[in-house]
Design a protein around this motif. Structure first.
Motif: not given
Length: 374
Positions: A178, A180, A242-245
């Motif tokens: 993961k 971000q 800007s998110n936890l991918q």
């Protein structure tokens, strides 16, 4: 009526057909069940090394091990494949080791972040204020400032960057990673300094000497020649958000040597102040489970004989997390049992004061086999 003569299915279908069927199995439990059919089936499975072959199909990186060692208090430690070991005992030992390993490679154990510490980045803009250390912070801010890693600026958006981490075990089964990207909320337009794509590498340090001196090297200096990679993933596109991918690997990967490197490919955002392209990352997580203490590896850097170590005596041993849970349950039971006894005594005293028939109270033990009900 004369009974028909029983015939082993293995003899009936033939060794070649049986081998094709067993090679087609994907669940290691099926191979273990096959060894329980009869003595001939057990010998056939062990002699052909089907569990070892299944491990190689599940995780091709397992084939790096040329030696297997079973370290048990109930048996001598014999190096599989050595001239001093009995051939059949060696095959049995390989069967035990690889059947257990294949089970743990395919099992759905609890997943967690396996990163132990950051090793370094290919570049850092402001060290240590924007170092790789901040990618492991659980929050977006540290000491009233944003928490992130930033690369140096580049005029060419094709210049890649690399983030390298050490995992918490020499052998970890990794299923996803993961990332971000960082959003600069303090700049006009709130730009997201993301890469265009990402690729993952897993392996071990090339030399013992280099691995031992890494902690004394500035975190931003990591060179390509430091490591030997046993796995390289395909490229994954990254969203400019800007998110936890989450990037799930095509299959569970056995990381041998505890090193994971994240390759950030391409740059999407130019900074208005200097006109250069940057890549910034807020958070990184490597999701999977470690195989310790049941398995360990001994990567012998100065020769070509990496070793897989198996510790069957640790099978079912409690981890610190499970031990803490058991202690908590035990203390909770003891408190519950004490409270029950207090209630029983209070009831007996109350009945005595009110003139009721006295009640005999037994003193129950604290063990879970007793039932201290009212």
């Amino acid at each position: 009526m004369e009974e028909s003569k029983c015939m082993d299915l293995l003899d009936w279908v033939g060794a070649d057909a049986a081998a094709r069927v067993l090679m087609g199995l994907h669940d290691p439990a099926d191979l273990v069940r096959a060894t329980c059919v009869s003595k001939s089936w057990c010998r056939f499975v062990i002699a052909n090394g089907f569990c070892k072959k299944l491990c190689f199909r599940m995780c091709p990186e397992v084939s790096i091990f040329t030696h297997v060692i079973e370290e048990s208090s109930s048996a001598e430690d014999v190096d599989v494949g050595s001239s001093s070991s009995d051939e059949w005992a060696s095959m049995e030992r390989e069967h035990r080791v690889y059947s257990c390993l294949s089970h743990h490679l395919s099992s759905h154990l609890a997943k967690a972040d396996c990163i132990s510490e950051p090793i370094g980045a290919s570049s850092t803009d402001n060290y240590p204020e924007e170092s790789i250390d901040y990618t492991l912070e659980p929050t977006d801010r540290v000491e009233l400032r944003p928490s992130y890693w930033s690369s140096k600026g580049e005029a060419d958006p094709r210049v890649p960057e690399k983030l390298t981490y050490r995992l918490n075990s020499n052998l970890c089964v990794v299923t996803e990673i993961k990332i971000q990207p960082f959003q600069a909320y303090f700049q006009i337009g709130n730009p997201v300094y993301s890469a265009l794509a990402v690729r993952f590498r897993m392996g071990y340090p090339r030399l013992v000497q280099e691995a031992a001196t890494e902690e004394h090297r500035p975190r931003q200096e990591v060179t390509d020649g430091d490591y030997i990679w046993t796995y390289v993933s395909p490229e994954f596109p990254i969203l400019q958000e800007s998110n936890l991918q989450s990037f799930k690997l095509p299959r569970p990967v056995l990381c041998i040597g505890a090193i994971v490197q994240i390759e950030l490919l391409g740059r999407a955002q130019k900074q208005d102040i200097d006109g250069l392209y940057y890549i910034c990352v807020s958070h990184v997580k490597v999701i999977g489970h470690k195989l310790a203490p049941l398995f360990d590896s001994n990567i012998l850097h100065n020769n070509r004989n990496p070793t897989l170590k198996y510790f069957p005596d640790t099978q079912g041993s409690a981890t610190p997390e499970t031990q803490e849970t058991e202690d908590r349950l035990k203390s909770g039971w003891q408190a519950f049992a004490m409270r029950i006894r207090e209630l029983r005594w209070n009831r007996a005293i109350l009945n005595t004061l009110l003139g009721a028939i006295p009640i005999i109270v037994d003193d129950y033990n604290d063990g879970p086999d007793e039932e201290p009900w009212l």
